[in-house]
Design an enzyme around this catalytic site. Structure first.
Site, PDB file in Angstrom:
ATOM      1  N   LYS A  11       2.260   8.127  -6.358  1.00  0.00           N
ATOM      2  CA  LYS A  11       2.577   6.713  -6.645  1.00  0.00           C
ATOM      3  C   LYS A  11       1.874   5.810  -5.636  1.00  0.00           C
ATOM      4  O   LYS A  11       1.518   6.245  -4.534  1.00  0.00           O
ATOM      5  CB  LYS A  11       4.084   6.444  -6.599  1.00  0.00           C
ATOM      6  CG  LYS A  11       4.780   6.654  -5.242  1.00  0.00           C
ATOM      7  CD  LYS A  11       4.801   5.437  -4.321  1.00  0.00           C
ATOM      8  CE  LYS A  11       5.366   5.776  -2.945  1.00  0.00           C
ATOM      9  NZ  LYS A  11       5.004   4.904  -1.855  1.00  0.00           N
ATOM     10  N   ASP A 137      12.571   8.631  -2.398  1.00  0.00           N
ATOM     11  CA  ASP A 137      11.548   8.393  -3.426  1.00  0.00           C
ATOM     12  C   ASP A 137      11.648   9.365  -4.599  1.00  0.00           C
ATOM     13  O   ASP A 137      10.962   9.200  -5.615  1.00  0.00           O
ATOM     14  CB  ASP A 137      10.137   8.535  -2.820  1.00  0.00           C
ATOM     15  CG  ASP A 137       9.705   7.286  -2.058  1.00  0.00           C
ATOM     16  OD1 ASP A 137      10.339   6.231  -2.247  1.00  0.00           O
ATOM     17  OD2 ASP A 137       8.729   7.379  -1.284  1.00  0.00           O
TER      18      ASP A 137
END
Ligand code: ATP
Length: 290
Positions: A11, A137
């Site tokens: 990401k 995350d």
């Protein structure tokens, strides 16, 4: 039981703001997260022995405890109460300690892969809380796509996918620990914050121009102070025609966005043949959600 192959996508943060610090040391964040088409590969194979083996292609990472794939898989198996043994091969491509959540993506892929092999004993919500117990995350990495992450990163709101463009990734050879960056962030002295709401409006409007103008990362001010090469890479990307450039997460990876694919290829070539060549990638947004 069959084997399964999983992709663990990296990401970047299109916007990252820190809004507070909790007593336990965690920070409250508002981040626009976006998966990109750069991924690690996991192959999960059941084995006869009652053992969990993680074989990884990267010598620097532990192969047992401490590797997030191992930690996620053993948490999954213990919670399920399963004695089934597995060998998980991890083919690493995402730069490590780079601000791209590579370890979290691997952990999420291990959880999703095992859940599929066992025919979904855990709901999405249960996987979310298993993941969260290992890292803030991981919940985002379980779904991917484009999302606003709030709280410590675990409160997720899906967002419209951004307009397509090329994403140039360059990671200088510096290890930046997330802990170090947050410890050096002086929130009380910070007056300017990234315009996360502006980024949300840009996504709603589907406007690439607005998106580029709202790129912002509060942690950049800390990391660039200690590592000037980050600013140098950003400047070089912009001078090579990037529409915008930003550090991802707590760094040191820098990404540049290009709508002109030819300029992106030329910039990629410049970086690929330069000092950061081994950690330079030309990729794009990966927008499908799991
Ligand atoms: P974030 O963006 O979530 O802060 P990051 O990209 O900065 O993450 P990671 O690559 O996820 O950092 O790795 C952080 C630490 O986790 C590294 O120091 C590494 O040793 C450890 N780690 C454990 N397992 C893995 C894994 N499978 N892949 C990468 N790092 C791992």
């Amino acid at each position: 039981m069959d084997s399964i192959q999983m992709r663990a996508y990296a990401k970047i943060n299109l916007a990252l703001d820190v809004t507070g610090r909790r007593e336990n040391g965690y920070h409250d964040v508002r981040m626009v997260m976006q998966t990109i088409s750069l991924f690690d590969k996991l192959t999960i194979r059941p084995i006869v022995k009652d053992e969990l083996i993680v074989a990884n292609s990267h010598g620097f990472l532990p192969s047992g405890k401490g590797n997030l794939v191992y930690d996620a898989a053993s948490l999954f198996l213990n919670t399920l109460g399963s004695k089934q043994g597995f060998c998980i091969e991890l083919e690493k491509h995402i730069p490590i300690a780079a601000g791209m959540a590579g370890g979290s993506a691997d952990a999420a892929a291990a959880l999703l892969g095992l859940n599929e092999l066992f025919h979904a004993p855990f709901s999405k919500k249960e996987l979310h809380s298993l993941g969260l117990s290992l890292g803030a995350d991981i919940p985002f990495c379980l779904t991917g796509g484009t999302a606003l992450a709030e709280g410590i990163g675990e409160i997720l709101t899906p967002l419209p996918a951004p307009p397509a463009c090329k994403v140039l990734i360059v990671k200088p050879p510096i290890g930046v620990s997330t802990k170090f960056v947050y410890e050096n962030l002086r929130l009380d002295e910070t007056t300017e914050h990234p315009d996360v709401d502006g980024m949300l409006r840009a996504l709603e409007a589907g406007s690439y121009r607005k998106l580029v103008s709202r790129l912002g990362n509060l942690l950049e001010s800390v990391t660039t102070l200690h590592y000037p090469e980050i600013s140098a890479i950003k400047e070089q990307m912009l001078s090579l025609g990037a529409d915008g450039a930003l550090m991802s997460g707590s760094g040191p990876t820098v990404f540049g966005l290009f709508q002109d694919a030819r300029k992106a290829s030329e910039a990629y070539y410049q970086f690929k043949t330069g000092q950061y060549g081994s950690q330079t990638f030309l990729t794009d947004f990966h927008c499908s959600q799991k």
